[in-house]
Design an enzyme around this catalytic site. Structure first.
Site, PDB file in Angstrom:
ATOM      1  N   CYS A  15      -7.470   3.168  -1.741  1.00 60.73           N
ATOM      2  CA  CYS A  15      -8.360   1.893  -1.433  1.00 60.73           C
ATOM      3  C   CYS A  15      -9.272   2.407  -0.422  1.00 60.73           C
ATOM      4  O   CYS A  15      -8.804   3.523   0.286  1.00 60.73           O
ATOM      5  CB  CYS A  15      -7.571   0.777  -0.079  1.00 60.73           C
ATOM      6  SG  CYS A  15      -8.109  -0.922  -0.148  1.00 60.73           S
ATOM      7  N   ASP A 138       2.319  -4.713   3.032  1.00 61.67           N
ATOM      8  CA  ASP A 138       1.955  -3.641   4.657  1.00 61.67           C
ATOM      9  C   ASP A 138       2.242  -3.639   5.604  1.00 61.67           C
ATOM     10  O   ASP A 138       2.630  -4.957   5.928  1.00 61.67           O
ATOM     11  CB  ASP A 138       0.239  -3.901   4.115  1.00 61.67           C
ATOM     12  CG  ASP A 138      -0.647  -3.272   4.772  1.00 61.67           C
ATOM     13  OD1 ASP A 138      -2.164  -2.799   5.052  1.00 61.67           O
ATOM     14  OD2 ASP A 138      -0.372  -1.763   5.516  1.00 61.67           O
TER      15      ASP A 138
HETATM   16  O1  LIG Z   1      -8.739  -0.104   5.149  1.00 60.16           O
HETATM   17  C1  LIG Z   1      -9.291  -1.226   6.010  1.00 60.16           C
HETATM   18  O2  LIG Z   1     -10.252  -0.682   6.586  1.00 60.16           O
HETATM   19  C2  LIG Z   1      -9.130  -2.345   5.848  1.00 60.16           C
HETATM   20  C3  LIG Z   1      -9.665  -2.818   6.887  1.00 60.16           C
HETATM   21  C4  LIG Z   1      -9.786  -4.629   6.547  1.00 60.16           C
HETATM   22  C5  LIG Z   1      -8.600  -4.946   5.671  1.00 60.16           C
HETATM   23  C6  LIG Z   1      -7.397  -4.145   5.120  1.00 60.16           C
HETATM   24  C7  LIG Z   1      -8.383  -3.078   5.153  1.00 60.16           C
HETATM   25  N1  LIG Z   1      -7.094  -1.952   4.393  1.00 60.16           N
HETATM   26  C8  LIG Z   1      -6.467  -2.777   2.834  1.00 60.16           C
HETATM   27  C9  LIG Z   1      -5.688  -2.046   2.768  1.00 60.16           C
HETATM   28  O3  LIG Z   1      -5.366  -2.284   0.983  1.00 60.16           O
HETATM   29  C10 LIG Z   1      -4.594  -0.161   2.547  1.00 60.16           C
HETATM   30  O4  LIG Z   1      -4.936   0.506   1.349  1.00 60.16           O
HETATM   31  C11 LIG Z   1      -3.673  -0.604   3.587  1.00 60.16           C
HETATM   32  O5  LIG Z   1      -4.060  -1.894   4.592  1.00 60.16           O
HETATM   33  C12 LIG Z   1      -2.762   0.848   3.705  1.00 60.16           C
HETATM   34  O6  LIG Z   1      -3.755   1.489   4.446  1.00 60.16           O
HETATM   35  P1  LIG Z   1      -3.207   3.026   5.867  1.00 60.16           P
HETATM   36  O7  LIG Z   1      -2.457   2.322   5.604  1.00 60.16           O
HETATM   37  O8  LIG Z   1      -4.289   3.246   5.827  1.00 60.16           O
HETATM   38  O9  LIG Z   1      -2.606   3.471   4.022  1.00 60.16           O
END
Ligand SMILES: O=C(O)c1ccccc1NCC(=O)[C@H](O)[C@H](O)COP(=O)(O)O
Length: 234
Positions: A15, A138
């Site tokens: 992502c 999440d």
């Molecule tokens: O990643 C971002 O900046 C974000 C911002 C606002 C809404 C969602 C966002 N990310 C969504 C995703 O699908 C991420 O991959 C997910 O939250 C996991 O993130 P991480 O813990 O950093 O792998």
């Protein structure tokens, strides 16, 4: 050599891709889904023009996910026209009725993100189950967080022990190459998603980390379930 696989391989979503180089690294390593982030405050956000150019490079090698947060129809329509996604990821407070309305209007798969911190959050899972095409479970963003997702935080995976095994969901939140195999073994999830865990800095995706994550996720699909392996809670 292991015998014939009894279950399909784990779906891997990378992502917040924002450069051609990390897009190619993800596709070359076998990512199944590529997320383009349209949340303006995110360090991973892309413009319509950049998203369109990146989407054009995917060329059918993975599914495209357009990530939005509590966005209106007109803005979503512009993203759909520019990116032609396979999925809409809704990462805000969208209720089931909003999910259904967007499914009807755009005819795309809807990946509804639900923040998990404690048992009370599972009610939201039940509310969206059977409406969204797939859930993204999440870690819930901490109070006052600038971002509703992408915070690199793990939640207690044992909270998912009572889920219906047929529930179509992807596990997310603080995953990386070091914990993704354990997460798969501990939860039995058939899909994983990552953003921070494949970055060297917020918004800076790293090809080697992406490749390592995907390899670890693929190996985790065959691993023996860990005895416990709860994610370290935040
Ligand atoms: O990643 C971002 O900046 C974000 C911002 C606002 C809404 C969602 C966002 N990310 C969504 C995703 O699908 C991420 O991959 C997910 O939250 C996991 O993130 P991480 O813990 O950093 O792998």
């Amino acid at each position: 050599m292991s015998g014939p696989r009894s279950t399909p391989p784990v779906i891997v979503k990378i992502c917040g891709i924002s450069t051609p180089e990390t897009l190619e690294a993800s596709l070359g390593a076998g990512a199944d889904m590529i997320g383009f982030n349209f949340f303006p405050k995110s360090p991973r956000a892309v413009s319509l023009e950049a998203g369109s150019a990146l989407a054009g490079r995917v060329a059918g090698r993975a599914e495209i996910v357009a990530l939005t947060v509590d966005m209106g129809d007109d803005e979503i329509a512009a993203i759909v026209a520019a990116v032609r996604p396979d999925w809409l990821q809704l990462h805000g407070k969208e209720p089931p009725e909003r999910v259904a309305a967007l499914q009807d209007r755009f005819g795309l798969g809807v990946l509804k993100a639900i923040g998990i911190r404690g048992p009370d959050d599972l009610a939201e899972v039940a509310a969206h189950a059977g409406v969204a095409d797939r859930l993204l479970l999440d870690a819930k963003a901490p109070a006052g967080a600038a971002l509703p997702g992408g915070n690199g935080r793990v939640f207690d995976w044992s909270l998912l022990d009572g889920l219906d095994p047929a529930l179509p969901y992807m596990l997310s939140g603080g995953l990386d190459a070091g914990n993704v195999a354990e997460a798969i073994a501990r939860t039995g999830t058939r899909g994983v998603d990552v953003s921070s865990g494949v970055e060297t800095a917020p918004g800076v995706k790293d090809a080697a980390l992406i490749e390592a994550f995907i390899a670890a996720a693929r190996s985790g699909a065959d691993s023996v379930p860990a005895s416990s392996g709860e994610g370290t809670t935040t």
